[in-house]
Design a protein around this motif. Structure first.
Motif, PDB file in Angstrom:
ATOM      1  N   ALA A 235       8.390 105.624  17.612  1.00  0.00           N
ATOM      2  CA  ALA A 235       7.507 105.341  16.481  1.00  0.00           C
ATOM      3  C   ALA A 235       7.343 103.849  16.229  1.00  0.00           C
ATOM      4  CB  ALA A 235       8.028 106.032  15.220  1.00  0.00           C
ATOM      5  N   THR A 236       8.433 103.094  16.367  1.00  0.00           N
ATOM      6  CA  THR A 236       8.402 101.668  16.032  1.00  0.00           C
ATOM      7  C   THR A 236       8.364 100.754  17.255  1.00  0.00           C
ATOM      8  OG1 THR A 236      10.815 101.443  15.996  1.00  0.00           O
ATOM      9  CG2 THR A 236       9.731 102.174  13.954  1.00  0.00           C
ATOM     10  N   GLY A 237       8.748 101.273  18.410  1.00  0.00           N
ATOM     11  CA  GLY A 237       8.836 100.450  19.608  1.00  0.00           C
ATOM     12  C   GLY A 237      10.103  99.621  19.671  1.00  0.00           C
ATOM     13  N   GLU A 238      10.971  99.732  18.661  1.00  0.00           N
ATOM     14  CA  GLU A 238      12.207  98.957  18.631  1.00  0.00           C
ATOM     15  C   GLU A 238      13.135  99.382  19.764  1.00  0.00           C
ATOM     16  OE1 GLU A 238      15.983  98.037  15.625  1.00  0.00           O
ATOM     17  OE2 GLU A 238      14.576  99.668  15.194  1.00  0.00           O
ATOM     18  N   ARG A 239      13.763  98.383  20.384  1.00  0.00           N
ATOM     19  CA  ARG A 239      14.704  98.642  21.475  1.00  0.00           C
ATOM     20  C   ARG A 239      16.106  98.192  21.074  1.00  0.00           C
ATOM     21  NH1 ARG A 239      12.325  98.411  27.384  1.00  0.00           N
ATOM     22  NH2 ARG A 239      10.166  99.012  27.003  1.00  0.00           N
ATOM     23  N   LYS A 240      17.094  99.021  21.410  1.00  0.00           N
ATOM     24  CA  LYS A 240      18.487  98.672  21.149  1.00  0.00           C
ATOM     25  C   LYS A 240      19.280  98.773  22.443  1.00  0.00           C
ATOM     26  CE  LYS A 240      18.676 100.123  16.297  1.00  0.00           C
ATOM     27  NZ  LYS A 240      19.346 101.009  15.296  1.00  0.00           N
ATOM     28  N   ASN A 241      20.138  97.773  22.649  1.00  0.00           N
ATOM     29  CA  ASN A 241      21.016  97.769  23.815  1.00  0.00           C
ATOM     30  C   ASN A 241      22.023  98.906  23.711  1.00  0.00           C
ATOM     31  OD1 ASN A 241      23.096  97.156  25.745  1.00  0.00           O
ATOM     32  ND2 ASN A 241      22.349  95.057  25.790  1.00  0.00           N
ATOM     33  N   MET A 242      22.142  99.703  24.787  1.00  0.00           N
ATOM     34  CA  MET A 242      23.065 100.830  24.793  1.00  0.00           C
ATOM     35  C   MET A 242      24.164 100.672  25.847  1.00  0.00           C
ATOM     36  SD  MET A 242      20.910 104.375  24.412  1.00  0.00           S
ATOM     37  CE  MET A 242      22.144 105.146  25.451  1.00  0.00           C
TER      38      MET A 242
END
Length: 247
Positions: A235-242
């Motif tokens: 929805a937001t395009g936000e990316r988080k390092n996993m």
């Protein structure tokens, strides 16, 4: 052979590698505890080599995900292209997620030999990845013709062209096959991003895991050396390092 002994062999070349079984278990735990989803709400799409060893060594627990949808051809390059990448999102639960696991593979035998494994029922070791080894041999022998891609061997020819673009880097490396595998990983990673940019998803999340898949001998199983792991909020395009998930 104990798990720590297997890992000691693999860690000679890939220090951050964990068993692929552990990688799948950790991913499922993240899906359940952090994303609050069931594995059955997640569509697995893998871009791995079509080598049968990858199916043989595929962790059984991965079957808790939907799929897998197959994106990859020789050495994991996503040859399905835009059509394939656009096809599977319509199969994903609306409130669920996509898990894309991609990368080339390479063998490591119990003797620590890179690029070969002992397969089920065979007396001698054989190449892994055979396509990468064949491409490297042609590169070394100066037999790859720039721009030459034949319909009869399209996938192999495409890998050859990728290797040719980095000829000096590969041939000057301490271990050319390992470097060739790195080059192929980078090409796969770039193409996955290009395909994602042109694909619409209607689920909640995309989990991206890019890795070198390491095949051991038939009694060793496989291992994952993760190079990239991200969670994308659709929805937001936000990316988080996993990356922490697979440590």
């Amino acid at each position: 052979m104990k798990k720590r002994e297997k890992l000691a062999i693999v860690h000679q070349h890939y220090p951050n590698a964990i068993s692929t079984i552990d990688a799948v278990n950790k991913t499922i735990l993240f899906v359940e505890d952090v994303l609050d989803l069931e594995p059955g709400q997640v569509m697995l799409a893998d871009s791995l080599c079509s080598d049968d060893v990858n199916s043989i060594q595929y962790p059984a627990r991965a079957s808790e995900f939907l799929g897998p949808f197959k994106l990859g051809g020789l050495d994991g390059y996503p040859f399905v292209g835009l059509t394939g990448m656009a096809a599977f999102p319509s199969h994903v639960p609306d409130e669920g997620a996509v898990f894309i696991y991609y990368g080339p593979h390479i063998g490591i035998s119990k003797d620590g030999n890179l690029g070969e494994i002992h397969r089920v029922g065979q007396y001698k070791s054989s190449g892994c990845c055979g396509a990468a080894r064949a491409g490297l041999k042609k590169l070394t022998d100066g037999e790859i013709v720039p721009g030459q891609v034949n319909d009869l061997d399209y996938q192999m020819n495409t890998l050859e062209q990728i290797l040719l673009r980095y000829e000096e880097r590969i041939l000057n490396a301490a271990i050319p096959l390992k470097e060739a595998t790195e080059v192929i990983y980078e090409a796969i990673d770039k193409r996955i991003e290009e395909l994602l940019a042109h694909t619409q998803f209607h689920c909640r999340y995309i989990i991206l895991t890019g890795a070198i898949l390491i095949n051991g001998d038939s009694d060793m199983g496989s291992f994952t050396s993760t190079k990239r792991s991200e969670l994308i909020n659709v929805a937001t395009g936000e990316r988080k390092n996993m990356m922490f998930v697979l440590e």
